[in-house]
Design an enzyme around this catalytic site. Structure first.
Site, PDB file in Angstrom:
ATOM      1  N   SER A  17       0.941  -1.009  -0.049  1.00  0.00           N
ATOM      2  CA  SER A  17       0.014  -0.037  -0.015  1.00  0.00           C
ATOM      3  C   SER A  17       0.792   1.402  -0.016  1.00  0.00           C
ATOM      4  O   SER A  17       1.814   1.305  -0.945  1.00  0.00           O
ATOM      5  CB  SER A  17      -0.963   0.030   1.288  1.00  0.00           C
ATOM      6  OG  SER A  17      -1.978   0.925   1.118  1.00  0.00           O
ATOM      7  N   HIS A  20      -7.122  -5.875  -0.588  1.00  0.00           N
ATOM      8  CA  HIS A  20      -6.029  -5.112  -0.157  1.00  0.00           C
ATOM      9  C   HIS A  20      -5.092  -5.847   0.971  1.00  0.00           C
ATOM     10  O   HIS A  20      -5.666  -5.463   2.196  1.00  0.00           O
ATOM     11  CB  HIS A  20      -6.489  -3.645  -0.100  1.00  0.00           C
ATOM     12  CG  HIS A  20      -5.303  -2.632  -0.145  1.00  0.00           C
ATOM     13  ND1 HIS A  20      -4.507  -2.276  -0.949  1.00  0.00           N
ATOM     14  CD2 HIS A  20      -4.859  -2.218   1.144  1.00  0.00           C
ATOM     15  CE1 HIS A  20      -3.709  -1.407  -0.591  1.00  0.00           C
ATOM     16  NE2 HIS A  20      -4.001  -1.270   0.580  1.00  0.00           N
TER      17      HIS A  20
END
Length: 416
Positions: free
Chosen positions: A255, A396
């Protein structure tokens, strides 16, 4: 500050869920031409074009890392030779800057496999601290600022005993060590707390002559630059540790820390393998594609990550002289791996793949193959030679599937 935290938390949640006003339609992504890589020869790329692109990223995106911060000091504060049931040796290393005493320093946790005399090493920053990465109960609890998170038992911006091991699924230590690799990690908030005013308590204020009163100007570094600096200081230490093969260091991030690993790998070529896990906008995803998170969204939510100038492209990404295929190309000719997740539309999986595809011609200058394929591969189908890519089932996150691909990729390129 409360309003900012609400925005940060809401933006993180939206990484998984579509929302009004955000495009998820491939027919509407736009068709802006990408900046020219200006390919000539491998020598010209190395001597001229690559430094030009680094400067463009400094000027327009991340800011320039100061070169006169000072010489780091390394102090091994603890060693455990029978960690993880005898599988590894664990060390804690405190890295400080004697000439910048206002910075509290960073605490690195290093696991090296006892079965290997000198192991190649994965280097990355964690979101939760060393105690969250490891499930060993004698790992010191991080005492720095953290974002409140009920699920991870972070209360009043501090970790609690119940925070232990909450990030361990993203760092499968035993899997990595059994494959013959070491792992070095530190909490990114040791370098700079991740909120708009975090720099006032972190490295950037300690370095600046105006301290917490600094007014950051275009071209000066943001938080991602500071975090990337920290990764390079871990590499500095690893060069002194005989249990680590410092000629084979892989930098990894997820991320926002995937953006950080890309920037660290671009600036520091000691990282011979660069990994971007779900790094998205401002990372591996092409910024000119209007899909998922955009430059406008990211610079509004997280302006402190970047140099101030980057906000100028919030409504006109096409005016920026760089795009992220150039970011990926900065790793050439070293191996690089880009990973997406099928449910992570916010990060624009196709945009991440296309950055690798359009960076591949730079690898060709060195006689190396990039992602090899022209179209984004099916889910759970890894592709690529010197530019690896996969789009994994799921959300994610960092999973064992991701790590399996990274370990296989490193083993193939490093001959393990």
């Amino acid at each position: 500050m409360r309003t900012l935290f609400a925005l940060l938390l809401a933006t993180t949640a939206l990484a998984q869920t579509p929302r009004p006003g955000v495009n998820y339609d491939e027919a509407k992504v736009g068709n802006h031409p990408l900046p020219d890589l200006k390919l000539t020869t491998a020598e010209e790329w190395t001597k001229t074009r690559r430094p030009e692109i680094i400067k463009l990223f400094e000027d327009h995106v991340f800011g320039k890392t100061p070169s006169d911060i000072g010489t780091p000091k390394f102090e091994v504060t603890a060693t455990k030779t029978d960690a993880l049931g005898g599988l590894a040796t664990r060390k804690f290393i405190h890295i400080s800057l004697p000439n910048r005493p206002a910075w509290p320093g960073m605490d690195v946790m290093l696991y090296t496999p006892n079965a290997t005399q000198s192991a190649p090493c994965f280097v990355g920053l964690s979101f939760g601290g060393n105690h969250a990465v490891s499930q060993e109960t004698d790992v010191p609890l991080n005492t720095r600022w953290q974002r409140d998170n009920k699920e991870k038992n972070i209360i009043n911006h501090r970790a609690t005993e119940a925070s232990r091991g909450t990030e361990s699924s993203r760092w499968p230590l035993e899997m990595i060590l059994k494959r013959g690799f070491a792992v070095a990690t530190a909490y990114y908030g040791d370098i700079e707390p991740d909120h708009a005013d975090g720099w006032k308590e972190g490295l950037r204020a300690a370095f600046s002559k105006d301290g917490a009163n600094t007014v950051w100007k275009d071209g000066e570094w943001g938080a991602i630059g500071a975090w990337a600096w920290g990764l390079s200081r871990i590499a500095d230490y690893l060069e002194t540790d005989k249990q680590v093969d410092s000629k084979h260091l892989a930098v990894i991030g997820h991320s926002r820390l995937g953006k950080t690993s890309l920037w660290a790998g671009a600036q520091d070529e000691r990282f011979g393998f660069v990994i971007s896990n779900n790094s998205g906008e401002g990372g591996a995803a092409l910024m000119r594609r209007d899909f998922g998170e955009t430059t406008a969204i990211i610079t509004k939510a997280f302006p402190h990550w970047f140099t101030p100038k980057y906000t100028r492209y919030a409504s006109n990404a096409a005016a920026c002289p760089i795009d992220m295929h150039m970011f990926i190309a900065l790793a050439a000719p070293r191996p690089i791996y880009i990973a997406s997740a099928a449910e992570d539309h916010w990060a624009d999986q196709k945009g991440e793949f296309l950055s690798g595809k359009f960076a591949s011609p730079v690898y060709a200058l060195f006689g190396k193959k990039g992602v090899v394929v022209d179209e984004q591969p099916a889910i759970d189908t890894p592709v690529g030679d010197f530019i690896g890519y996969h789009n994994r089932t799921g959300k994610h996150d960092v999973t064992d599937y991701d790590w399996t691909q990274y370990l296989n990729f490193a083993s193939r390129h490093w001959g393990k």
